[in-house]
Design a protein around this motif. Structure first.
Motif, short mmCIF file in Angstrom:
data_model
loop_
_atom_site.label_atom_id
_atom_site.label_comp_id
_atom_site.label_asym_id
_atom_site.label_seq_id
_atom_site.Cartn_x
_atom_site.Cartn_y
_atom_site.Cartn_z
N ASP A 96 0.83 -1.21 0.00
CA ASP A 96 0.00 0.00 0.00
C ASP A 96 0.86 1.26 0.00
O ASP A 96 0.59 2.22 -0.73
N PHE A 97 1.92 1.24 0.83
CA PHE A 97 2.81 2.40 0.91
C PHE A 97 3.53 2.63 -0.42
O PHE A 97 3.67 3.77 -0.89
N ILE A 98 4.00 1.53 -1.06
CA ILE A 98 4.72 1.65 -2.34
C ILE A 98 3.80 2.18 -3.43
O ILE A 98 4.20 3.03 -4.23
N LEU A 99 2.56 1.68 -3.47
CA LEU A 99 1.62 2.14 -4.49
C LEU A 99 1.29 3.63 -4.35
O LEU A 99 1.04 4.33 -5.34
N LYS A 100 1.31 4.14 -3.10
CA LYS A 100 1.02 5.55 -2.88
C LYS A 100 2.22 6.45 -3.21
O LYS A 100 2.04 7.58 -3.68
N GLN A 135 6.65 9.59 -6.25
CA GLN A 135 7.29 10.74 -5.60
C GLN A 135 8.67 10.44 -5.04
O GLN A 135 9.50 11.33 -4.89
N HIS A 136 8.94 9.15 -4.70
CA HIS A 136 10.19 8.79 -4.04
C HIS A 136 10.91 7.67 -4.79
O HIS A 136 10.28 6.88 -5.50
N THR A 137 12.21 7.60 -4.58
CA THR A 137 13.02 6.52 -5.16
C THR A 137 12.91 5.27 -4.29
O THR A 137 12.37 5.32 -3.17
N ALA A 138 13.46 4.16 -4.81
CA ALA A 138 13.43 2.89 -4.06
C ALA A 138 14.24 2.99 -2.78
O ALA A 138 13.85 2.43 -1.74
N GLU A 188 14.79 5.75 -0.95
CA GLU A 188 14.05 6.57 0.01
C GLU A 188 12.90 5.78 0.64
O GLU A 188 12.66 5.86 1.86
N MET A 189 12.18 4.99 -0.16
CA MET A 189 11.08 4.18 0.36
C MET A 189 11.58 3.11 1.32
O MET A 189 10.94 2.80 2.33
N SER A 190 12.75 2.51 1.03
CA SER A 190 13.32 1.50 1.93
C SER A 190 13.69 2.11 3.28
O SER A 190 13.51 1.49 4.33
N LYS A 191 14.18 3.38 3.27
CA LYS A 191 14.49 4.06 4.54
C LYS A 191 13.23 4.40 5.32
O LYS A 191 13.19 4.29 6.55
N MET A 192 12.17 4.81 4.60
CA MET A 192 10.90 5.13 5.27
C MET A 192 10.26 3.89 5.90
O MET A 192 9.71 3.95 7.00
N LEU A 193 10.33 2.76 5.18
CA LEU A 193 9.72 1.51 5.68
C LEU A 193 10.63 0.74 6.62
O LEU A 193 10.22 -0.27 7.19
N ASN A 194 11.90 1.21 6.73
CA ASN A 194 12.90 0.55 7.58
C ASN A 194 13.12 -0.91 7.14
O ASN A 194 13.17 -1.83 7.95
N THR A 195 13.21 -1.11 5.84
CA THR A 195 13.48 -2.44 5.27
C THR A 195 14.63 -2.33 4.27
O THR A 195 15.13 -1.24 3.99
N ILE A 198 16.49 -2.49 0.60
CA ILE A 198 16.13 -1.98 -0.73
C ILE A 198 15.73 -3.13 -1.66
O ILE A 198 14.92 -2.95 -2.57
N THR A 199 16.29 -4.32 -1.42
CA THR A 199 15.95 -5.48 -2.26
C THR A 199 14.48 -5.88 -2.12
O THR A 199 13.83 -6.25 -3.10
N SER A 200 13.94 -5.78 -0.88
CA SER A 200 12.52 -6.12 -0.67
C SER A 200 11.62 -5.12 -1.39
O SER A 200 10.60 -5.49 -1.98
N VAL A 201 12.01 -3.83 -1.35
CA VAL A 201 11.22 -2.80 -2.05
C VAL A 201 11.26 -3.04 -3.55
O VAL A 201 10.22 -2.96 -4.24
N ARG A 202 12.44 -3.35 -4.07
CA ARG A 202 12.57 -3.62 -5.51
C ARG A 202 11.80 -4.88 -5.91
O ARG A 202 11.24 -4.95 -7.01
N TYR A 203 11.77 -5.88 -5.02
CA TYR A 203 11.02 -7.11 -5.29
C TYR A 203 9.52 -6.80 -5.42
O TYR A 203 8.86 -7.28 -6.35
N HIS A 204 8.99 -5.98 -4.50
CA HIS A 204 7.57 -5.62 -4.56
C HIS A 204 7.27 -4.78 -5.80
O HIS A 204 6.21 -4.96 -6.43
#
Length: 353
Positions: free
Chosen positions: A122-126, A130-133, A135-142, A144-150
């Protein structure tokens, strides 16, 4: 009745078995199935041969092969034994088995994981626009590979990180924007002290077409006078080597444009000049006199011949250089190269002063 596997076919002399397709069995594959059907299961045969299980099963069914591993031996029925009746014991309610506890814990863990993954999606779709992968990994505290996988699973792409452009590149782009109608690519390269490839890349990034002067304007009258004087006796490559700033194709184009065309007799004379196969008596005498004293390249240059022709002539005549002559030539060439380098360094130092 069990089918006995025949002995493998021998290849005909000078021929091999035809290579089978990915879902077909070769002759050697078939023989290995026949020979190992009683020792290996169908899955093991498929793994060993490297073919799909369906292909193996189809072949076994077609050949009517029977494996001893598939034949079920009837189990002996156990004999009934009279047992004394067991006394009734008080019913005790036991605690839930350990396996049930572990199963419930695993289910709760899976539910938590799925809930976390749903929140991430849900967070990635929103925020993917606006943000890079990173930046999103830092916001979600996960990671970067998991963000790129999603992102890959959702078939979407986040924005790419933009690096700040250096100041010298900004100045260069500004200069090109202001003067792209005045100068060509080569002139820009000379003024900005960089290669012409760098200027072309800058034009491509700015989406600007560079200025191109016609060839007739760029070439001085002296060059055209030189072409007019020498086009009858020289080739386009020879004239381009002497001029230095024009390729042989450009020389050819200029000759055709200004009407500098050779007659068939002149072209034949130039071909004969380059295609001389036999040496004259004076040339042979010169080669025999200077062989071993000067190098092949110098002999060829003095006779206006190729080096390979001189080498072939020497090998035909059976001429050989002694060890002393070889060492003397090497020493001479080394001294000449040292003198040339010394003169070059002196001229560079004088130009700097």
């Amino acid at each position: 009745m069990k089918k006995i596997a025949p002995i493998g076919r021998m290849s005909v002399a000078g021929k091999r078995f035809k290579s089978a397709k990915p879902n077909e069995l070769s002759a050697s594959d078939k023989n290995s199935i026949r020979n190992n059907i009683n020792t290996l299961t169908k899955q093991q045969l498929a793994f060993r041969i490297g073919k799909p299980l369906e292909v193996i099963e189809k072949f076994i069914k077609k050949e009517k092969l029977v494996s001893t591993l598939d034949i079920q031996v009837p189990k002996e029925q156990p004999q009934l034994v009279e047992v004394e009746p067991i006394k009734e014991l008080p019913v005790i309610v036991d605690a839930p088995a350990k396996s049930d506890v572990t199963v419930s814990a695993a289910k709760t863990k899976e539910r938590k994981k799925s809930a976390i993954a749903a929140r991430k999606i849900d967070f990635i779709l929103k925020n993917y626009k606006q943000h890079t992968a990173i930046e999103m990994s830092k916001m979600l505290n996960t990671s970067i590979t998991s963000v790129r996988y999603h992102l890959k699973c959702l078939n979407i792409k986040s924005i790419k990180p933009t690096l700040p452009t250096p100041s010298h590149l900004i100045e260069r782009q500004k200069f090109i924007k202001e003067n792209y109608k005045k100068y060509t690519v080569k002139e820009f390269a000379q003024k900005l002290n960089c290669s012409s490839d760098v200027i072309r890349i800058a034009f491509h990034r700015l989406n600007i077409k560079p200025l191109r002067k016609p060839l007739s304007e760029a070439i001085p009258q002296e060059t055209i006078n030189f072409l007019e004087a020498n086009y009858r006796t020289m080739t386009a490559r020879e004239m381009s080597n002497i001029l230095g700033n024009l390729s042989w194709t450009q020389v050819k184009y200029l000759c055709e444009k200004h009407g500098f065309l050779k007659t068939p007799e002149e072209t034949e004379a130039i071909r004969n000049r380059w295609n001389r196969s036999e040496f004259t008596a004076s040339e042979e005498k010169y080669i025999l006199k200077n062989y071993g004293k000067i190098s092949f390249s110098e002999i060829a240059q003095n006779l206006k011949r190729t080096r390979s022709s001189v080498v072939k002539f020497a090998s035909r005549k059976g001429l050989k250089i002694t060890k002393e002559q070889h060492n003397a030539l090497n020493k001479k060439n080394f001294e000449r190269a040292r003198e040339m380098m010394k003169a070059k360094l002196e001229t560079e130092a004088a130009e700097k002063k």
